[in-house]
Design a protein around this motif. Structure first.
Motif, PDB file in Angstrom:
ATOM      1  N   UNK A  36      31.950  37.047  39.293  1.00  0.00           N
ATOM      2  CA  UNK A  36      32.150  35.787  39.721  1.00  0.00           C
ATOM      3  C   UNK A  36      33.218  34.813  38.728  1.00  0.00           C
ATOM      4  N   UNK A  37      32.470  34.834  37.365  1.00  0.00           N
ATOM      5  CA  UNK A  37      33.167  33.938  36.687  1.00  0.00           C
ATOM      6  C   UNK A  37      34.582  34.249  36.067  1.00  0.00           C
ATOM      7  N   UNK A  38      34.684  35.330  36.073  1.00  0.00           N
ATOM      8  CA  UNK A  38      36.240  36.024  35.881  1.00  0.00           C
ATOM      9  C   UNK A  38      36.949  35.948  37.061  1.00  0.00           C
ATOM     10  N   UNK A  39      36.440  35.913  38.111  1.00  0.00           N
ATOM     11  CA  UNK A  39      37.266  35.545  39.366  1.00  0.00           C
ATOM     12  C   UNK A  39      37.493  34.062  39.167  1.00  0.00           C
ATOM     13  N   UNK A  40      36.936  33.170  38.706  1.00  0.00           N
ATOM     14  CA  UNK A  40      37.296  32.028  38.608  1.00  0.00           C
ATOM     15  C   UNK A  40      38.475  31.478  37.570  1.00  0.00           C
ATOM     16  N   UNK A  71      50.836  38.838  27.100  1.00  0.00           N
ATOM     17  CA  UNK A  71      49.724  39.149  28.100  1.00  0.00           C
ATOM     18  C   UNK A  71      48.538  38.050  28.043  1.00  0.00           C
ATOM     19  N   UNK A  72      48.092  37.625  29.157  1.00  0.00           N
ATOM     20  CA  UNK A  72      46.810  36.954  29.434  1.00  0.00           C
ATOM     21  C   UNK A  72      45.667  38.059  29.035  1.00  0.00           C
ATOM     22  N   UNK A  73      44.794  37.403  28.128  1.00  0.00           N
ATOM     23  CA  UNK A  73      43.542  38.439  27.797  1.00  0.00           C
ATOM     24  C   UNK A  73      42.407  37.567  28.568  1.00  0.00           C
ATOM     25  N   UNK A  74      41.546  38.258  29.166  1.00  0.00           N
ATOM     26  CA  UNK A  74      40.346  37.598  29.537  1.00  0.00           C
ATOM     27  C   UNK A  74      39.100  38.607  28.654  1.00  0.00           C
ATOM     28  N   UNK A  75      38.374  37.620  27.711  1.00  0.00           N
ATOM     29  CA  UNK A  75      37.376  38.328  26.760  1.00  0.00           C
ATOM     30  C   UNK A  75      35.741  37.821  27.203  1.00  0.00           C
ATOM     31  N   UNK A  76      35.099  38.600  27.737  1.00  0.00           N
ATOM     32  CA  UNK A  76      33.727  38.277  28.116  1.00  0.00           C
ATOM     33  C   UNK A  76      32.932  38.858  27.125  1.00  0.00           C
ATOM     34  N   UNK A 110      36.479  38.664  44.282  1.00  0.00           N
ATOM     35  CA  UNK A 110      36.533  39.901  43.555  1.00  0.00           C
ATOM     36  C   UNK A 110      37.091  39.564  42.174  1.00  0.00           C
ATOM     37  N   UNK A 111      35.984  39.737  41.324  1.00  0.00           N
ATOM     38  CA  UNK A 111      36.232  39.422  39.998  1.00  0.00           C
ATOM     39  C   UNK A 111      37.485  39.999  39.278  1.00  0.00           C
ATOM     40  N   UNK A 112      37.971  41.084  39.598  1.00  0.00           N
ATOM     41  CA  UNK A 112      39.185  41.543  38.863  1.00  0.00           C
ATOM     42  C   UNK A 112      40.541  41.631  39.694  1.00  0.00           C
ATOM     43  N   UNK A 113      40.341  40.854  40.958  1.00  0.00           N
ATOM     44  CA  UNK A 113      41.462  40.807  41.602  1.00  0.00           C
ATOM     45  C   UNK A 113      42.680  39.781  40.914  1.00  0.00           C
ATOM     46  N   UNK A 114      43.980  40.416  40.981  1.00  0.00           N
ATOM     47  CA  UNK A 114      44.751  39.888  40.216  1.00  0.00           C
ATOM     48  C   UNK A 114      44.944  40.133  38.707  1.00  0.00           C
ATOM     49  N   UNK A 115      44.130  41.039  38.350  1.00  0.00           N
ATOM     50  CA  UNK A 115      43.879  41.678  37.022  1.00  0.00           C
ATOM     51  C   UNK A 115      44.940  42.888  37.065  1.00  0.00           C
ATOM     52  N   UNK A 116      45.630  42.893  36.030  1.00  0.00           N
ATOM     53  CA  UNK A 116      46.562  44.282  35.766  1.00  0.00           C
ATOM     54  C   UNK A 116      45.719  45.473  35.104  1.00  0.00           C
ATOM     55  N   UNK A 117      44.726  45.299  34.378  1.00  0.00           N
ATOM     56  CA  UNK A 117      44.054  46.432  33.476  1.00  0.00           C
ATOM     57  C   UNK A 117      43.015  45.919  33.076  1.00  0.00           C
TER      58      UNK A 117
END
Length: 254
Positions: free
Chosen positions: A80-84, A31-36, A91-98
């Motif tokens: 916004x940053x996660x949207x990028x 999976x791809x992981x986004x870690x803020x 929307x920052x979570x659009x395209x995010x599965x969980x």
């Protein structure tokens, strides 16, 4: 569970203990992981840890983002940053599965009557208000994707442990638990799954401590199975991970 290639998960708290273990399992399963995080130093430490655990090839699936949810404007900026990171979505979570929601600053106090209002406020800010901002920012889009929004919680929310100086954390995390229940009820019937994982593992430095009923290596797979396994309806449930063989105790709250 097979490969999660093509899936994207936001893991808040990935720079800590339980969050790092979950991020590790997600990367291991492609999976791809986004870690803020608000700390570049802690993100660098996370990258080094995960690189050692999963290898550089899988580490390429980790995306780190500087930001926080300390107030409404900061939360919006993080969105916004996660949207990028996920293709410029507004929307920052659009395209995010969980999403894995793990937030909070430990605030110790020897007694409630000896604690200051400022100390209680800090605990509430970290465990209740920050979670509310996070949910306001990301839960609507998780619902759009039909994904799972998983609160991470500990046993302090459900009991008082005298002598540990953790009463402020118990109060704040109990409030966080009620926030989860209210959000689950509010989103009942939409396409999001809102659940809570209560882990009884004793983890420090991403390693199980003596006496922990759960090994560190069990936490990530269990959480990822909740995110992507083929379970009956988990919406509105608190799932307690209490034993080494990963047997949960689930109690519906709705």
């Amino acid at each position: 569970m097979g490969s999660l290639e093509g899936r994207t998960v936001i893991v808040t708290g990935a720079t800590g203990n339980i969050g790092a273990l979950i991020a590790r399992t997600l990367l291991e399963r492609d999976a791809a992981v986004i870690a803020p995080s608000r700390s570049r130093e802690r993100l660098d430490d996370l990258r080094a840890y995960l690189g050692d655990q999963v290898g550089q090839d899988k580490l390429s699936q980790l995306r780190t983002v500087i930001g926080d949810v300390g107030d409404d404007s900061s939360a919006a900026a993080l969105g916004r940053r996660i949207g990028d990171q996920v293709g410029g979505a507004a929307n920052g979570a659009r395209g995010v599965d969980a999403m894995v929601a793990s937030l909070g600053d430990f605030v110790a106090a020897p007694s409630l009557l000896g604690a200051s209002t400022a100390e209680l406020q800090r605990a509430l800010d970290g465990y209740l208000l920050a979670h509310h901002r996070l949910a306001r920012t990301f839960l609507p889009a998780i619902a759009e994707s039909g994904g799972t929004y998983l609160f991470l919680q500990g046993p302090l929310a459900f009991d008082i442990y005298p002598g540990l100086g953790t009463d402020l954390i118990s109060i704040a995390t109990a409030a966080q638990h009620m926030l989860f229940r209210a959000l689950a009820r509010e989103t009942e019937g939409n396409s999001a799954t809102v659940a809570e994982l209560v882990t009884h593992a004793m983890i420090r430095d991403r390693t199980a401590q003596p006496g922990s009923p759960i090994p560190a290596d069990a936490v990530g797979p269990f959480a990822v199975d909740l995110l992507f396994g083929s379970h009956a309806n988990l919406h509105g449930q608190s799932i307690h991970l209490t034993s080494a063989d990963q047997t949960p105790r689930a109690s519906p709250n709705l």
